[in-house]
Scaffold this active site. Structure first.
Site, mmCIF file in Angstrom:
data_model
loop_
_atom_site.group_PDB
_atom_site.id
_atom_site.type_symbol
_atom_site.label_atom_id
_atom_site.label_comp_id
_atom_site.label_asym_id
_atom_site.label_seq_id
_atom_site.Cartn_x
_atom_site.Cartn_y
_atom_site.Cartn_z
ATOM 1 C CB CYS A 1 -16.360 2.343 -0.377
ATOM 2 S SG CYS A 1 -15.716 0.966 0.583
ATOM 3 C CB CYS B 1 -18.734 -14.066 -8.714
ATOM 4 S SG CYS B 1 -17.399 -13.313 -7.767
ATOM 5 C CG ASP C 1 -2.113 -0.853 1.108
ATOM 6 O OD1 ASP C 1 -2.275 -1.450 0.036
ATOM 7 O OD2 ASP C 1 -2.888 -0.958 2.062
#
EC number: 1.17.99.6
Length: 311
Positions: free
Chosen positions: A214, A188, A133
């Site tokens: 979000c 999925c 990150d």
């Protein structure tokens, strides 16, 4: 007889597992041609909200050779953080599982540095960088190319064997290695549980998340006030959100992590609702000193709690 690339790849993967990583896959450092139009469209629709850094270094985000001189291989690694432990007070503002223990940036960076040292000690002088990150690296795209999983409708990387409660990190190095087969299948199916369950309707289409809606973005990345349109929609989350992962059927395969640093701080789990509402800066620094929650700073977490309190 193994050629050097195959031998080095096996050595790196074995050491990664010894260091506690859950899985390791390797892909060729190249331009992410398929990701380019998707990223451009996502940015044009302002799905990144106030995360201006997502629009920066567009070229570097798509081509790791611009990040690391002479880059030849991306070593993608995953680290499990799943826990079945929960906050003691069911009415307390909620914290995402990944923040229960020591800040993952610190934990993973140490492991990556150990893996890099192993490579230099056992293979030779190899140039490269560790990423967790910390730079414009499209970690989910590289992990999929390295065969570690597919991207679900909530845009998270999902493993058939472990679900999605794991971190992704990379070593980008100037060493030729054997490359794994990209994970091409999508498992999925017709399931839409993550889309249906998202409290703020942030999954605007299958495989597309409007980051500006979000809850993780609203409680961590957003620096200004949380827009009033989200009143009553935050599902009592004060830091991050696990909803789309909690409802994912693939997470029935998630198992308890084995990383001591991720063991939940009991002081954190035992915080009562009233204690969080009345929390002082001093208490914040004490309880969250080793946690990723310190990213929000005291004022940010207080803003989140106050926003929930006003409901």
């Amino acid at each position: 007889m193994l050629n050097n690339s195959a031998k080095y790849s096996r050595m790196i993967k074995a050491e990664a597992l010894r260091l506690g990583f859950m899985a390791c896959g390797i892909s060729k450092a190249d331009f992410l041609a398929e990701e380019a139009p998707r990223l451009e469209d996502w940015l044009n629709k302002n799905h990144h909200g106030e995360m201006a850094y997502m629009a920066n270094h567009f070229d570097k985000r798509l081509d790791p050779r611009l990040l690391v001189d002479g880059a030849k291989s991306i070593v993608s690694l995953t680290l499990n953080y799943f826990t079945d432990q929960q906050q003691a007070d069911i009415n307390a503002p909620k914290i995402s599982k990944y923040a229960f223990g020591t800040d993952y940036h610190t934990v993973i960076k140490e492991k990556l540095q150990e893996l890099m040292a192993f490579i230099n000690d056992n293979i030779g002088e190899v140039g490269g960088r560790c990423f967790v990150d910390s730079a414009p690296v499209m970690d989910k795209a590289w992990a999929q190319k390295a065969g570690l999983g597919w991207r679900g409708k909530n845009s998270n990387l999902i493993s058939k064997y472990a679900g999605s409660f794991f971190f992704i990190a990379e070593l980008i190095i100037d060493l030729d290695l054997d490359y794994d087969t990209p994970f091409a299948a999508d498992h999925c199916g017709s399931c839409t549980r993550c889309i249906d369950a998202c409290p703020t309707d942030a999954i605007v289409a299958p495989y597309t998340v409007d980051g500006s809606k979000c809850i993780s973005y609203l409680t961590i990345e957003l620096k200004n006030e949380i827009p009033t349109e989200f009143k009553g929609k935050m599902d009592n989350w004060m830091f991050g959100c696990d909803v789309c992962q909690d409802v994912c059927p693939w997470n029935r395969f998630a198992t308890q992590h084995k990383e001591p640093a991720f063991e939940p701080a009991m002081e954190l789990l035992n915080l009562k609702k009233e204690e969080l509402i009345e929390m002082t800066d001093e208490v914040f620094k004490q309880v969250f000193k080793n946690s990723a929650i310190k990213r929000t700073k005291f004022n940010g977490l207080k803003r989140n709690i106050d926003f929930l309190k006003e409901l």
